[in-house]
Design a protein around this motif. Structure first.
Motif, short mmCIF file in Angstrom:
data_model
loop_
_atom_site.label_atom_id
_atom_site.label_comp_id
_atom_site.label_asym_id
_atom_site.label_seq_id
_atom_site.Cartn_x
_atom_site.Cartn_y
_atom_site.Cartn_z
N THR A 29 0.80 -1.23 0.00
CA THR A 29 0.00 0.00 0.00
C THR A 29 0.83 1.28 0.00
O THR A 29 0.60 2.17 -0.83
N PRO A 30 1.82 1.43 0.92
CA PRO A 30 2.62 2.67 0.91
C PRO A 30 3.38 2.87 -0.41
O PRO A 30 3.51 4.01 -0.88
N ILE A 31 3.85 1.78 -1.00
CA ILE A 31 4.58 1.88 -2.26
C ILE A 31 3.64 2.35 -3.38
O ILE A 31 3.99 3.21 -4.19
N LYS A 32 2.43 1.79 -3.38
CA LYS A 32 1.45 2.18 -4.39
C LYS A 32 1.04 3.63 -4.22
O LYS A 32 0.92 4.38 -5.21
N GLU A 33 0.85 4.06 -2.98
CA GLU A 33 0.42 5.43 -2.72
C GLU A 33 1.51 6.44 -3.04
O GLU A 33 1.23 7.59 -3.38
N SER A 34 2.75 6.01 -2.93
CA SER A 34 3.87 6.94 -3.17
C SER A 34 4.04 7.30 -4.63
O SER A 34 4.77 8.24 -4.97
N MET A 35 3.37 6.56 -5.53
CA MET A 35 3.50 6.84 -6.95
C MET A 35 3.08 8.26 -7.30
O MET A 35 3.61 8.86 -8.24
N SER A 36 2.12 8.81 -6.54
CA SER A 36 1.56 10.12 -6.88
C SER A 36 2.47 11.29 -6.49
O SER A 36 2.28 12.40 -6.98
N PHE A 37 3.43 11.07 -5.60
CA PHE A 37 4.26 12.20 -5.14
C PHE A 37 5.76 11.91 -5.11
O PHE A 37 6.56 12.84 -5.01
N MET A 38 6.15 10.65 -5.23
CA MET A 38 7.57 10.32 -5.14
C MET A 38 8.24 10.36 -6.52
O MET A 38 7.61 10.09 -7.54
N ASN A 39 9.50 10.69 -6.52
CA ASN A 39 10.31 10.64 -7.74
C ASN A 39 10.22 9.23 -8.34
O ASN A 39 10.29 8.24 -7.62
N LYS A 40 10.04 9.13 -9.63
CA LYS A 40 9.81 7.84 -10.28
C LYS A 40 10.93 6.85 -10.02
O LYS A 40 10.68 5.66 -9.77
N SER A 41 12.16 7.31 -10.06
CA SER A 41 13.30 6.42 -9.84
C SER A 41 13.31 5.87 -8.41
O SER A 41 13.65 4.71 -8.18
N LEU A 42 12.92 6.72 -7.44
CA LEU A 42 12.87 6.28 -6.04
C LEU A 42 11.73 5.26 -5.85
O LEU A 42 11.88 4.29 -5.10
N HIS A 43 10.63 5.51 -6.53
CA HIS A 43 9.50 4.58 -6.44
C HIS A 43 9.88 3.22 -7.02
O HIS A 43 9.59 2.17 -6.41
N LEU A 44 10.52 3.21 -8.16
CA LEU A 44 10.94 1.96 -8.79
C LEU A 44 11.96 1.23 -7.92
O LEU A 44 11.98 -0.01 -7.88
N GLU A 45 12.78 1.98 -7.22
CA GLU A 45 13.76 1.38 -6.31
C GLU A 45 13.04 0.63 -5.18
O GLU A 45 13.43 -0.49 -4.80
#
Length: 234
Positions: A29-45
């Motif tokens: 859930t936190p990873i999915k929710e972070s897609m809207s505000f986190m840098n794409k590279s950090l999210h993919l990490e």
């Protein structure tokens, strides 16, 4: 009455399954929710680093589901109960297993009024002398069971025309509170389950509702206190 060993085993496995599902949600859930505000590279990490853990949990859940499937199919009485319970529209196998465990195969809890109270869907009045307060759900209610029944209602509202029509009529036409109507549907599901189990039959929409009507009158009074596709775990 003491639970059979097979029921004790179900208690252990369903509890383990619930913990794994919660763990899976805590990661996903936190990873999915972070897609809207986190840098794409950090999210993919984050996705990459949690991949092995997610795969391990998925693998463990698959094994538990297969084991639960096997246990139920190998026990004639359990298999029959799950067939009956899941024949009620909107009720899945996970909910069925929790009901069987909670009621101890409908031995310890054998009437819908008692079960509804235990599951937290039968509010009872608060009275002190002449003062009457708003009805309230017991704090001792089984919150897991109440949550599963709530999911059953949400599924029913979307997929069962009869329930959809009932919900719309009560909320939009009669102006009833949404949660009050949802609670009424939860009780309807409980009544259907206990009616079918009592008569050892699968649910039939056009079956005589005389027995269910008797149960409705009882539950309205406050109470204090699997082939493979069939075994679908959601």
């Amino acid at each position: 009455m003491a639970k059979r060993l097979v029921i004790q085993r179900l208690v252990n496995l369903t509890a383990l399954r619930s913990r794994l599902v919660d763990l899976q949600k805590a990661i996903k859930t936190p990873i999915k929710e972070s897609m809207s505000f986190m840098n794409k590279s950090l999210h993919l990490e984050s996705v990459k680093l949690s991949k092995n853990s997610m795969q391990a949990i998925d693998s463990d859940l698959k094994q538990i589901n297969l084991l639960l499937n096997s246990i139920v199919k190998d026990d004639k009485h359990l298999y029959r109960l799950t067939q009956i319970i899941t024949s009620v529209p909107g009720v899945g196998i996970v909910t069925a297993l929790h009901i069987i465990i909670t009621t101890n195969e409908f031995i310890d809890i054998h009437n819908p009024r008692q079960f509804a109270s235990y599951a937290g869907v039968a509010p009872f009045p608060q009275e002190s002398g002449t003062i009457q307060r708003r009805r309230k759900i017991s704090s001792l209610a089984n919150k897991k069971l109440k949550s599963l029944l709530h999911i059953c209602v949400l599924m029913s509202k979307k997929t069962i025309p009869e329930i959809t029509a009932y919900y719309i009529r009560k909320t939009q036409v009669e102006g009833k509170a949404k949660m009050s109507v949802i609670n009424a549907i939860r009780n309807k599901i409980i009544l259907r389950i206990f009616s079918c189990v009592k008569q050892d039959r699968l649910y039939q929409k056009d079956f005589s509702h005389e027995f269910e009507t008797q149960l409705v009158l009882k539950i309205s009074k406050p109470c204090m206190f699997f082939h493979v596709s069939y075994m679908c775990f959601n």
